[in-house]
Design a protein around this motif. Sequence first.
Motif: not given
Length: 154
Positions: A28, A16-25
């Motif tokens: 997590r 998903s595109a979320l795995t390119d989001d630094l804040s999400f990474l």
Amino acid sequence: MPKPADAVAPAGLRASALTDDLSFLLARANAIALGAGNAALSAHGLKARSYSVLVLTSGDARPSQRELAEFLRLDPSQVVSLVDELQSRDLVERLPDPSDRRANVVVATEAGRALAAAARDSARNAEERVHAQLTASDRATLAALLRALAFPDD
């Protein structure tokens, strides 16, 4: 070395595109590290937040509760609860601040300093397991980058 069990994610979600989001990474990675740290610290009757307070009060800084709250980015009421819990276990004590008679500083007791040292070893071992897939150079780079984000004025 195998990845931590809680780091495994279904392939469809990993794409998903979320795995390119630094804040999400960051969130997590923090959740994975926090889970491993809390598991390791539980043997000492601590969690990441109480461990943080204990380590910070074990040095020469002699922080006030307000300073602890600001540094740890916690609500002051959370720090009061953490200090109360550590004090009930005779691991820290509140002492008058010599520079401000209206305030107190929080200082680890001898037992608190000993527990902080033992817990530090457990926390480091958990950290090493979580970051095992990174080289020493990558870990140093990651630490430097995170310090730059956590302390932008330094």
